[in-house]
Design a protein around this motif. Structure first.
Motif, PDB file in Angstrom:
ATOM      1  N   ILE A 262       0.885  -1.148  -0.029  1.00 56.75           N
ATOM      2  CA  ILE A 262       0.018   0.024  -0.007  1.00 56.75           C
ATOM      3  C   ILE A 262       0.969   1.340   0.033  1.00 56.75           C
ATOM      4  CG2 ILE A 262      -0.124  -0.101   2.535  1.00 56.75           C
ATOM      5  CD1 ILE A 262      -2.757   0.894  -0.091  1.00 56.75           C
ATOM      6  N   LEU A 446      -8.402   2.506   3.758  1.00 59.43           N
ATOM      7  CA  LEU A 446      -7.326   2.156   2.831  1.00 59.43           C
ATOM      8  C   LEU A 446      -7.797   1.642   1.707  1.00 59.43           C
ATOM      9  CD1 LEU A 446      -4.164   1.631   5.091  1.00 59.43           C
ATOM     10  CD2 LEU A 446      -4.441   3.648   3.677  1.00 59.43           C
ATOM     11  N   GLN A 447      -8.545   0.476   1.962  1.00 59.38           N
ATOM     12  CA  GLN A 447      -9.015  -0.195   0.947  1.00 59.38           C
ATOM     13  C   GLN A 447      -9.874   0.545  -0.342  1.00 59.38           C
ATOM     14  OE1 GLN A 447      -8.339  -3.791   0.844  1.00 59.38           O
ATOM     15  NE2 GLN A 447      -8.523  -3.327  -1.275  1.00 59.38           N
ATOM     16  N   ILE A 455      -4.032  -5.811  -0.719  1.00 64.30           N
ATOM     17  CA  ILE A 455      -3.180  -4.915  -0.179  1.00 64.30           C
ATOM     18  C   ILE A 455      -2.367  -5.452   0.875  1.00 64.30           C
ATOM     19  CG2 ILE A 455      -3.999  -2.863  -1.484  1.00 64.30           C
ATOM     20  CD1 ILE A 455      -5.059  -2.301   1.535  1.00 64.30           C
ATOM     21  N   LYS A 457      -0.691  -4.097   4.171  1.00 59.35           N
ATOM     22  CA  LYS A 457      -0.626  -2.781   5.224  1.00 59.35           C
ATOM     23  C   LYS A 457      -0.114  -3.133   6.463  1.00 59.35           C
ATOM     24  CE  LYS A 457      -5.548  -3.290   6.252  1.00 59.35           C
ATOM     25  NZ  LYS A 457      -5.846  -4.598   5.344  1.00 59.35           N
TER      26      LYS A 457
END
Length: 474
Positions: A262, A446-447, A455, A457
Motif C-alpha cells: 500500500i 485504505l481499501q 494489499i 498494510k
C-alpha cells in the motif's frame, strides 16, 4: 526463522532496501545503454545511493557482457563516454537505496556472476525474510559472498540451480520456491531477459514495448521515459522470459492471495505511474478526500508537504471546499529526506530543502497534509517554520495510518524503537510535533482507495502476508 528483534537488528545493518529495476531487449539489435540510462533516471526516486547498467551484445556468435556501476545518482555515475562504451542490445539496470550501513560500492547492482554456465546478471527490488537461513546454506555449500545484500544470495541460488536445469528460466523458478519475501527480479543471461514478480505482488513490475524492443520496469513512468508503450503489469507470481523469438509467460508460482504494498500508492511510486490498474495520482487524490471526510478542520487553506503531500492535499481541498495553496518553496536539488541514510543527514536536508512562502501563511489557519510521520523530526521542523512565518494554527493531516511496525519486504519503515507512533499516542505526537490538531488516515479507509486490490498494510496493522513461517511459503 529469525525473531522480529533479530530482523530489526539486521535491518539496522543495512541489508533491507527499496530499489528500482529496469530491463530491455532490442530484438532489432540496437544498442540499449542509453535507454537503460533514461529508464533509471525515471526511477531515481526509488533509490539514490548507487546505480548500474549491464549490457550483452547478442549480435555476435557469443554474447559479450559489459557493465559499470558505482555509488551516486544516475547522472553522476554515467557520463556520455561511459554510456558510449557499453555496447549491447540486451541489458538491465538498477537504482539502489539501502538502510543505514549498506551504502557501499560493493553493494551496487546489477550483480554480475561468472559461473560454470557462463555469465549471469541480476537486479533486485525487495527483501527476503529467510535470508539468514539461505545464506547459511550457501556458505556451508562453499559460497563466498562479496556483498551484504540478499540479492547476492538469489544470484548464487540461480547459478547453483542452473547446473541441474535445462535453462536459466527453470533455475529461476527453482530458486523462487526457496526464497520468501517481496521481490521483483530482472535477470539477464547473454541472450535472455527474464523478469519475475513475487507471488503476493508485494513489489511492482510491468512490461512495455517499443518497436521490436521489450522493456520491463518497476514503474510505468520508466516505460514512458524511453518511449515504450505500456502493455500490462507483470502478474504476481508470473515469470516473463524474453528472447529473440519473443515473450514466454510462466504462471506456475501464482496463488490466489495478493498483497500489493500500500505504501507504493501512498508515497513511494512516482505520481505519473500506474500500478496494477490504479493510477497513482488518482489514488492520492482519493486518499486526500477520505482524509478530509474522517478529519475535517476549521481552517483558511490547505497545503501539502512537497512533493509527498501535495496531491493528497489537493484531494483534501476538493472534498472540503477550502482553497489549496503552495506554502513551501522546494529546492529541487536536494534529495528526499525519507530515504537519507542517517538521521543527521535527514535533519540537514530538511533545513535546506524547503522554505516557507510567508505571504501565503501569515495570519492563516493551515491544514498541512503529508503522507506519513515516521520519526516526527521533519514534521516538527515544518510546523516550527510555518509558525515562525506567521501561521496562526497548523492542523496536520496524514494520508497514512500511524506506522506501528517495521517492513520486512524492502520499504524503509525502520525498527519499532524509531517509529514515533509505536511509543506515543496521537495526542502525545501532536504535542511533540507542535501541531494544533492531528489526524491520521483511518486504516479501514485504505481499501476504498485501491478498490478490490489485495494489499499489504502490515506496517500499520501487523498482519504480515509472509512472516516468521506463519503464512504460506513463497
Amino acid at each position: 526463522m529469525k525473531t522480529k528483534t533479530e530482523w530489526n537488528q539486521r535491518r539496522e545493518t543495512g541489508v533491507g532496501e527499496e530499489c528500482g529495476v529496469f530491463g530491455i531487449y532490442d530484438i532489432d539489435g540496437k544498442d540499449v545503454a542509453s535507454s537503460i540510462y533514461y529508464g533509471l533516471c525515471a526511477l531515481q526516486h526509488r533509490g539514490q545511493e548507487s546505480c548500474g547498467i549491464v549490457v550483452s551484445d547478442t549480435r555476435g556468435e557469443r554474447g559479450n557482457i559489459a557493465y559499470h556501476k558505482d555509488q551516486g545518482l544516475v547522472s553522476e555515475v554515467f557520463k556520455a563516454d561511459m554510456l558510449a562504451s557499453l555496447h549491447g542490445n540486451l541489458g538491465i539496470g538498477h537504482v539502489r537505496y539501502s538502510t543505514t550501513g549498506g551504502s557501499t560500492r560493493e553493494n551496487a547492482q546489477p550483480l554480475v556472476l561468472n559461473y560454470i554456465k557462463g555469465t549471469l546478471a541480476l537486479a533486485h527490488n525487495g527483501n527476503l525474510i529467510n535470508a539468514p537461513e539461505l545464506k547459511e546454506e550457501l556458505v556451508y555449500g562453499g559460497a563466498i559472498f562479496h556483498t551484504t545484500t540478499d540479492s547476492e544470495m538469489i544470484a548464487y541460488c540461480i547459478a547453483k540451480e542452473r547446473v541441474h536445469t535445462r535453462n536459466v528460466e527453470e533455475a529461476i523458478l527453482c530458486t523462487s520456491r526457496k526464497i520468501r519475501g517481496g521481490y521483483a527480479l530482472v535477470v539477464m543471461s547473454p541472450r535472455k531477459l527474464v523478469a519475475l514478480r513475487d507471488p503476493f505482488g508485494l513489489k511492482p513490475l510491468c512490461i512495455g514495448k517499443r518497436g521490436h524492443a521489450y522493456v520491463v520496469a518497476s514503474e510505468s513512468c520508466a516505460l514512458d521515459a524511453v518511449g515504450a508503450e505500456f502493455i500490462r503489469d507483470i502478474e504476481p507470481g508470473e515469470m516473463i522470459a524474453i528472447t529473440k523469438d519473443g515473450i514466454i509467460s510462466n504462471k506456475e508460482l501464482q496463488q490466489e492471495k495478493r498483497a500489493h504494498c500500500i505504501f507504493e500508492y501512498i508515497y513511494f511510486a512516482r505520481l505519473d505511474s500506474t500500478m496494477d490498474g490504479i493510477g497513482i495520482y488518482d489514488a492520492r487524490i482519493r486518499l486526500g478526500r477520505a482524509l478530509a471526510k474522517a478529519w475535517p478542520a476549521d481552517a483558511d487553506l490547505v497545503t501539502g508537504v512537497p512533493e509527498s503531500g501535495i496531491t493528497a492535499a489537493r484531494g483534501f481541498a476538493m472534498e472540503t471546499g477550502l482553497p489549496f495553496e503552495l506554502a513551501f518553496y522546494k529546492n529541487s536539488y536536494v534529495g528526499r529526506t525519507f530515504i537519507k541514510p542517517t538521521q543527521k543527514e535527514r535533519r540537514s536536508s530538511v533545513r535546506i530543502k524547503l522554505n516557507v512562502l510567508e505571504p501565503v501563511v501569515r495570519g492563516k489557519r493551515i491544514v498541512l497534509v503529508d503522507d506519513s510521520i515516521v520519526r516526527g523530526t521533519t514534521m516538527a521542523n515544518l510546523i516550527r517554520m510555518l509558525k515562525a512565518a506567521g501561521a496562526k494554527e497548523v492542523h496536520v493531516r496524514i494520508s497514512a495510518p500511524p506506522f506501528l511496525y517495521p517492513c520486512y519486504y524492502g520499504t524503509d519503515v525502520p525498527s519499532n524503537d524509531q517509529l514515533i507512533a509505536s511509543e506515543h499516542t496521537t495526542e502525545e505526537i501532536r504535542t511533540l510535533i507542535g501541531a494544533d490538531s492531528l489526524g491520521y488516515m483511518k486504516i479501514e479507509d485504505l481499501q476504498t482507495v485501491v478498490g478490490d486490490l489485495g494489499i499489504c498494510k502490515a506496517c500499520f496493522d501487523n498482519q504480515y502476508p509472509v512472516s516468521e513461517g506463519k503464512e504460506s511459503r513463497i
